[in-house]
Design a protein around this motif. Structure first.
Motif, short mmCIF file in Angstrom:
data_model
loop_
_atom_site.label_atom_id
_atom_site.label_comp_id
_atom_site.label_asym_id
_atom_site.label_seq_id
_atom_site.Cartn_x
_atom_site.Cartn_y
_atom_site.Cartn_z
N ALA A 1 7.78 -31.15 -7.22
CA ALA A 1 6.49 -31.72 -6.80
C ALA A 1 5.33 -30.82 -7.23
CB ALA A 1 6.48 -31.92 -5.29
N THR A 2 5.53 -29.50 -7.13
CA THR A 2 4.47 -28.56 -7.55
C THR A 2 4.19 -28.70 -9.04
OG1 THR A 2 5.13 -27.00 -5.83
CG2 THR A 2 3.80 -26.14 -7.64
N TYR A 3 5.27 -28.77 -9.85
CA TYR A 3 5.05 -28.94 -11.30
C TYR A 3 4.37 -30.26 -11.61
CZ TYR A 3 8.00 -24.87 -12.17
OH TYR A 3 8.50 -23.59 -12.21
N ALA A 4 4.70 -31.31 -10.85
CA ALA A 4 4.08 -32.62 -11.08
C ALA A 4 2.58 -32.56 -10.77
CB ALA A 4 4.77 -33.68 -10.23
N ILE A 5 2.25 -31.91 -9.65
CA ILE A 5 0.83 -31.79 -9.28
C ILE A 5 0.07 -30.98 -10.32
CG2 ILE A 5 -0.74 -30.83 -7.56
CD1 ILE A 5 1.39 -31.50 -5.44
N LEU A 6 0.67 -29.84 -10.75
CA LEU A 6 0.00 -29.01 -11.75
C LEU A 6 -0.16 -29.75 -13.07
CD1 LEU A 6 1.72 -25.54 -11.13
CD2 LEU A 6 -0.59 -26.24 -10.48
N PHE A 7 0.82 -30.59 -13.43
CA PHE A 7 0.71 -31.36 -14.67
C PHE A 7 -0.46 -32.33 -14.62
CE2 PHE A 7 1.92 -35.08 -17.24
CZ PHE A 7 1.99 -34.47 -18.48
N HIS A 8 -0.60 -33.02 -13.52
CA HIS A 8 -1.71 -33.97 -13.39
C HIS A 8 -3.07 -33.24 -13.31
CE1 HIS A 8 1.62 -36.70 -12.34
NE2 HIS A 8 0.79 -37.69 -12.74
N LEU A 9 -3.09 -32.10 -12.63
CA LEU A 9 -4.34 -31.31 -12.59
C LEU A 9 -4.70 -30.80 -13.99
CD1 LEU A 9 -3.87 -29.19 -9.33
CD2 LEU A 9 -5.41 -31.14 -9.69
N GLY A 10 -3.71 -30.41 -14.80
CA GLY A 10 -3.98 -29.98 -16.17
C GLY A 10 -4.59 -31.09 -17.01
N ILE A 11 -4.05 -32.32 -16.85
CA ILE A 11 -4.63 -33.46 -17.58
C ILE A 11 -6.06 -33.70 -17.13
CG2 ILE A 11 -4.43 -35.95 -17.93
CD1 ILE A 11 -1.41 -35.63 -17.76
N ALA A 12 -6.31 -33.58 -15.79
CA ALA A 12 -7.68 -33.75 -15.28
C ALA A 12 -8.60 -32.67 -15.83
CB ALA A 12 -7.67 -33.73 -13.75
N ALA A 13 -8.08 -31.44 -15.98
CA ALA A 13 -8.89 -30.35 -16.52
C ALA A 13 -9.27 -30.60 -17.97
CB ALA A 13 -8.14 -29.02 -16.39
N VAL A 14 -8.33 -31.17 -18.75
CA VAL A 14 -8.64 -31.51 -20.14
C VAL A 14 -9.73 -32.56 -20.21
CG1 VAL A 14 -7.70 -32.52 -22.25
CG2 VAL A 14 -6.36 -30.84 -20.98
N LEU A 15 -9.63 -33.58 -19.35
CA LEU A 15 -10.68 -34.61 -19.32
C LEU A 15 -12.03 -34.00 -18.92
CD1 LEU A 15 -8.67 -37.55 -17.65
CD2 LEU A 15 -9.24 -37.24 -20.08
N PHE A 16 -12.03 -33.10 -17.92
CA PHE A 16 -13.27 -32.45 -17.49
C PHE A 16 -13.83 -31.56 -18.60
CE2 PHE A 16 -15.47 -28.94 -15.25
CZ PHE A 16 -16.49 -29.69 -14.68
N LEU A 17 -12.94 -30.94 -19.40
CA LEU A 17 -13.39 -30.12 -20.52
C LEU A 17 -14.11 -30.97 -21.56
CD1 LEU A 17 -13.39 -27.33 -21.92
CD2 LEU A 17 -11.21 -27.95 -22.96
N TYR A 18 -13.61 -32.18 -21.76
CA TYR A 18 -14.29 -33.08 -22.70
C TYR A 18 -15.71 -33.39 -22.22
CZ TYR A 18 -9.80 -33.88 -25.00
OH TYR A 18 -8.63 -33.72 -25.69
N VAL A 19 -15.86 -33.55 -20.90
CA VAL A 19 -17.21 -33.80 -20.35
C VAL A 19 -18.12 -32.59 -20.58
CG1 VAL A 19 -18.50 -34.28 -18.23
CG2 VAL A 19 -16.31 -35.41 -18.63
N LEU A 20 -17.59 -31.38 -20.34
CA LEU A 20 -18.40 -30.18 -20.56
C LEU A 20 -18.76 -30.02 -22.03
CD1 LEU A 20 -16.63 -27.56 -18.24
CD2 LEU A 20 -18.78 -28.76 -17.84
N PHE A 21 -17.84 -30.34 -22.93
CA PHE A 21 -18.15 -30.27 -24.35
C PHE A 21 -19.28 -31.22 -24.72
CE2 PHE A 21 -17.23 -32.11 -28.62
CZ PHE A 21 -17.62 -31.01 -29.36
N TRP A 22 -19.31 -32.36 -24.09
CA TRP A 22 -20.37 -33.34 -24.35
C TRP A 22 -21.72 -32.82 -23.83
CZ3 TRP A 22 -20.87 -37.77 -27.05
CH2 TRP A 22 -21.98 -38.57 -26.79
N LEU A 23 -21.68 -32.09 -22.70
CA LEU A 23 -22.94 -31.66 -22.07
C LEU A 23 -23.46 -30.32 -22.60
CD1 LEU A 23 -22.17 -32.60 -18.35
CD2 LEU A 23 -23.59 -33.86 -19.99
N LYS A 24 -22.60 -29.28 -22.71
CA LYS A 24 -23.14 -27.96 -23.02
C LYS A 24 -22.27 -27.07 -23.90
CE LYS A 24 -23.12 -24.88 -19.76
NZ LYS A 24 -23.38 -24.15 -18.52
N LEU A 25 -20.93 -27.23 -23.89
CA LEU A 25 -20.09 -26.28 -24.62
C LEU A 25 -20.15 -26.52 -26.12
CD1 LEU A 25 -16.88 -26.12 -22.38
CD2 LEU A 25 -18.84 -24.57 -22.43
N ASP A 26 -19.94 -25.39 -26.88
CA ASP A 26 -19.85 -25.54 -28.33
C ASP A 26 -18.40 -25.78 -28.71
OD1 ASP A 26 -18.55 -22.79 -29.03
OD2 ASP A 26 -20.26 -22.32 -27.71
N LEU A 27 -18.17 -26.11 -30.01
CA LEU A 27 -16.85 -26.52 -30.47
C LEU A 27 -15.83 -25.39 -30.34
CD1 LEU A 27 -15.02 -28.60 -31.87
CD2 LEU A 27 -15.86 -27.75 -34.08
#
Length: 681
Positions: free
Chosen positions: A620-646
Motif C-alpha cells: 500500500a505504501t508503494y502504491a501511494i508513493l507511486f501515485h504521488l510521484g505521478i502527481a508530482a510529475v504533473l505538478f512539475l509540468y505546471v511549474l515549467f509552464w509558469l516559471k521553471l526553465d527547461l
C-alpha cells in the motif's frame, strides 16, 4: 617600542648623569601633553618604565600616572633574583627615580655579582650594563663597596675594542666597528673612572680623547652646517638610525667628559652642528644646565635664529635676529654683525658689508631697522657673525663662526607703459594701438587677420626703480572652443614685449577663426602683487584649412572628472506587444482542459475501482508513493509552464523518473504476484 623611546630619551642628553632639572624655553606644554598621551599607566618592561619616568621627570610633567606600586614590585623582583644584567641595569635606573624600598643586603649581593661579571665579560654590551649598574648602586647605596679592584685592567679591556677611526667593536670576535658602540664604550669608560679605587693612568685617558677627535673626523654633514653621526649594519645587529646613533655618541661624550679632568678640544662648529641636528628635527635639545656644560668641559652652542626670513620693502619690515643658547636660555652679552649680503648668483659681489645690528633689551632681539638702499626685491644670502663681549666666554660658548641664512626680500612691483597694437605684416606700421592700465579694469577689443601682427609690451619696476624680471610672464590666447595657446613674453632689458605673427601661427591655431580671449600672467616669489588678468579679446580671421592640415586635437580630459557625477542614463523601454482579447484567451484555456475532462470521463467509463488496491502495509505504501510521484510529475509540468526553465525541469524529471521506476516496479511486482496466485487457485 623601547629602543625608539630610548632614542627620544637620549635626545635629552646625559639622562643618566644629570639630576632632575627644569627645562627652559625649548620644551613647551605641547611636548608635555604628547608625553602624557604616549606613555600609559602600565609598562611591558622596566626599560619602558624607566624611559617613560625619565621623560616625565625631564619634561616636568605634573599630571603623570602613579605607577609606583606596580613598578616597584617589578624592581624588587628583578633585584632579588638572578635576572640578566640588562634587567638589573634598568631596575636600578627605575629605582633611582621611584626610590623603592629595597633591602640593603640586596645591593651588596648584586654588587658582588656585577663585579664578577665585569671580570668575566667578553662583550662591550655586558661591560656597559655591568659597570653602569655598579655606578647606579654607588649613587643609591653609598655604604656598598662597588669599587673595582683592577679598574686599570678593565679600562684596558674596553679600550682594546677601539679602532683607529674612533669607533668601537662589540666584542673581540667581531671585526666590524660601530659608531653607536662608541657611545656605549665612552659611557662604560666613564663608569670605570668613577669606580676606580686609584686614579686611572692619564695616558690611557688621553688616548681616549684622541679617539674621540678621530670619531668626530668621520662625522656626517649637511649643506646647512648640520652635523650628525650615522651607522651601518654591523655584525648582524639591527641598523641604528642617525638619530639614535648621534644620541648615543653625545651621551657617551658628555658622560666621559664629566668623569675626567681637563677639556676635550672639540671643534665649535661641530658642536653647534650637532645642536642644529636635534633642533632641526623638531625635538627640544635638553642639555641639562649651563653649569653642567662647564662641568663637562664642553662648549655650549649658541643658536642664531630669525623669526622670519621673508621681509617686505613695501611694509618696511625690520630684520630681527634672536640668539639663545641651545638650552633656550638667554645668551651672554654679545653683538650680532651682518658681515655681508650677496645674491646667490653673484657670491663674489657683496650688496653691502659690515652692518652691526642694534640690540633691543625689552624683546631680547637684535634688529636691523632699515635695509640699505641697494637691497631691492630678490633672494639674498645674509652672513651673520656672533661676537662675544667677554673674550673668556669663547671657552664656554660655541658661536659656530659665520652663519649663512637665505633671506627673501619682497615688494610691490609697479606695472607701467602697457600697450597693445595691431601691426601691418609687411610694413610693420601701426594700424590700431591702445594704452592699457593694468592696475584697473582692462577690456580690449581688437580684430585682425592672418596678414597682421599683434604687439604687446609693458614694464616692471621695483620699489627702488630698477627693472624687474619675474619668474613667469605669459601671454595666453584662448579660442572660443577652449583651445589655449600660451606664449612666453620676452625681456629686452627695459621692457617686456611679444610680437605674434599670425601668418606664421595659422598652423599652430589650426586655422580656427573666431574670438580669442587675451590673458596676461605675471608672477614671482618676491612679487607681492603677482596677477593673472584678462585683457579682452581679438577677433581673428584666418584662411580656410588645406586638406593636409593638422586636425584639431581633442581637449585634454580632466583626470578628476571621473570622480564627479555621471551623466544620467535615460532608457526607453520597448512598448509591450499587443495581446489577444480576454475572451479568446479564456476560450483557449477551456480547450486545454478538455483532455483532462476526457481522461476523467474515460476512467468512469472503464469502471475504475479501488478493489485491487493493496491492503497490506508495504505494498500500500508503494502504491501511494507511486501515485504521488505521478502527481508530482504533473505538478512539475505546471511549474515549467509558469516559471521553471527547461534545464531545471529536465533535472527534476530525471530524479522523479528514477523514484517512479523504483516504487512502480515494487507495486507492479506485487500486483503480478497476486494475479498469478489467483489464477493458480
Amino acid at each position: 617600542m623601547a629602543r625608539y623611546l630610548g632614542g627620544l630619551l637620549a635626545l635629552l642628553f646625559a639622562a643618566s648623569i644629570c639630576g632632575a632639572v627644569t627645562i627652559p624655553g625649548p620644551v613647551s606644554d605641547a611636548h608635555r601633553s604628547a608625553a602624557s598621551e604616549l606613555f600609559g599607566d602600565s609598562f611591558s618592561s622596566l626599560e619602558d618604565a624607566y624611559e617613560a619616568l625619565r621623560v616625565f621627570e625631564i619634561l616636568g610633567v605634573g599630571n603623570k600616572p602613579d605607577v609606583s606600586a606596580t613598578t616597584c614590585k617589578q624592581v624588587v623582583e628583578n633585584l632579588g633574583s638572578s635576572s640578566p644584567v640588562k634587567d638589573l641595569f634598568y631596575a636600578l635606573k627605575v629605582n633611582g627615580i621611584l626610590k623603592c624600598k629595597v633591602n640593603a643586603d640586596v645591593f651588596k649581593d648584586i654588587a658582588v655579582r656585577l663585579k664578577a661579571t665585569v671580570n668575566d665579560a667578553s662583550t662591550l654590551v655586558d661591560m656597559y650594563y655591568s659597570i653602569g649598574s655598579l655606578v647606579l648602586i654607588k649613587d643609591q647605596a653609598s655604604d656598598v663597596d662597588v669599587l673595582l679592584a683592577d679598574a686599570d685592567g678593565t679600562f684596558h679591556s674596553i679600550k682594546a675594542l677601539s679602532q683607529s677611526d674612533g669607533r668601537w667593536r662589540y666584542s673581540s670576535d667581531n671585526p666590524e666597528s660601530s659608531t653607536f658602540a662608541a657611545g656605549l664604550a665612552l659611557e662604560a669608560l666613564a663608569g670605570v673612572i668613577s669606580l676606580a679605587s686609584s686614579e686611572i693612568d692619564l695616558s690611557r685617558v688621553n688616548t681616549v680623547k684622541n679617539d674621540i677627535l678621530k670619531l668626530f673626523d668621520s662625522i656626517e654633514k649637511y649643506d646647512d652646517g648640520t652635523f650628525y653621526f650615522d651607522e651601518k649594519f654591523v655584525g648582524g645587529r639591527e641598523h641604528q638610525g642617525s638619530l639614535y646613533t648621534t644620541s648615543s655618541v653625545v651621551r657617551g661624550l658628555t658622560t666621559f667628559a664629566s668623569a675626567i679632568s681637563g677639556k676635550i678640544n672639540l671643534p665649535g662648529d661641530k658642536i653647534l652642528g650637532l645642536a642644529k641636528f636635534f633642533l632641526g628635527i623638531g625635538i627640544p635639545v635638553t642639555l641639562c644646565t649651563s653649569d653642567f656644560f662647564l662641568w663637562c668641559r664642553i662648549s655650549i652652542p649658541l643658536v642664531l635664529s630669525l623669526p622670519e626670513t621673508v621681509y617686505s620693502l613695501s611694509k618696511k619690515d625690520q630684520l630681527k635676529v634672536r640668539v639663545n643658547t641651545v638650552l633656550g636660555s638667554a645668551a651672554p652679552p654679545l653683538t650680532v654683525k651682518l658681515v655681508r649680503a650677496f645674491r646667490p648668483d653673484a657670491k663674489d659681489s657683496a650688496v653691502f658689508e659690515n652692518k652691526e645690528l642694534q640690540y633691543d633689551k625689552s624683546n631680547g632681539i637684535h634688529v636691523l631697522e632699515v635695509f640699505p638702499g641697494n637691497v631691492d626685491v630678490g633672494t639674498y644670502v645674509f652672513v651673520f657673525e656672533i661676537v662675544l663681549h667677554d673674550s673668556a666666554g669663547e671657552k664656554v660658548f660655541a658661536t659656530g663662526g659665520q652663519i649663512h641664512v637665505p633671506i627673501y626680500v619682497t615688494g610691490i612691483i609697479e606695472v607701467s607703459n602697457a600697450e597693445i597694437a595691431g601691426l601691418d605684416s609687411d610694413l610693420g606700421s601701426v594700424e590700431t594701438q591702445k594704452k592699457l592700465d593694468l592696475a584697473g579694469n582692462v577690456v580690449v577689443e581688437l580684430s585682425a587677420n592672418h596678414l597682421q601682427k599683434l604687439h604687446f609690451s609693458f614694464q616692471l619696476t621695483t620699489p627702488h626703480g630698477h627693472a624687474f624680471k619675474p619668474h613667469q610672464a605669459f601671454f595666453k590666447l584662448k579660442h572660443e572652443t577652449n583651445h589655449e595657446h600660451i606664449f612666453v613674453i620676452g625681456n629686452t632689458g627695459k621692457k617686456f614685449e611679444i610680437v605674434l605673427d599670425f601668418l606664421g601661427l595659422v598652423e599652430k591655431f589650426y586655422y580656427l577663426s573666431g574670438r580669442y580671449d587675451i590673458e596676461l600672467t605675471v608672477g614671482d616669489a618676491v612679487m607681492e602683487n603677482s596677477f593673472l588678468r584678462p585683457l579682452g579679446h581679438v577677433d581673428l580671421e584666418l584662411p580656410e584649412a588645406p586638406e593636409k592640415a593638422s586636425r584639431l586635437p581633442p581637449l585634454p580630459v580632466d583626470p578628476y572628472s571621473r570622480y564627479g557625477p555621471k551623466a544620467e542614463i535615460a532608457h526607453i523601454f520597448r512598448a509591450p506587444e499587443k495581446r489577444p482579447p480576454q475572451n479568446l484567451s479564456l476560450t483557449f484555456l477551456s480547450l486545454t482542459l478538455l483532455p483532462f475532462i476526457g481522461f476523467l470521463v474515460g476512467l468512469l467509463r472503464l469502471g475504475v475501482n479501488f478493489k485491487n488496491f493493496p491492503s497490506s502495509a508495504a505494498p500500500a505504501t508503494y502504491a501511494i508513493l507511486f501515485h504521488l510521484g505521478i502527481a508530482a510529475v504533473l505538478f512539475l509540468y505546471v511549474l515549467f509552464w509558469l516559471k521553471l526553465d527547461l534545464f531545471t525541469t529536465l533535472k527534476t524529471v530525471g530524479l522523479l523518473g528514477a523514484f517512479l521506476m523504483f516504487v512502480g516496479h515494487r507495486i507492479l511486482s506485487h500486483l503480478a504476484s497476486t494475479s498469478s496466485k489467483l489464477k493458480s487457485a
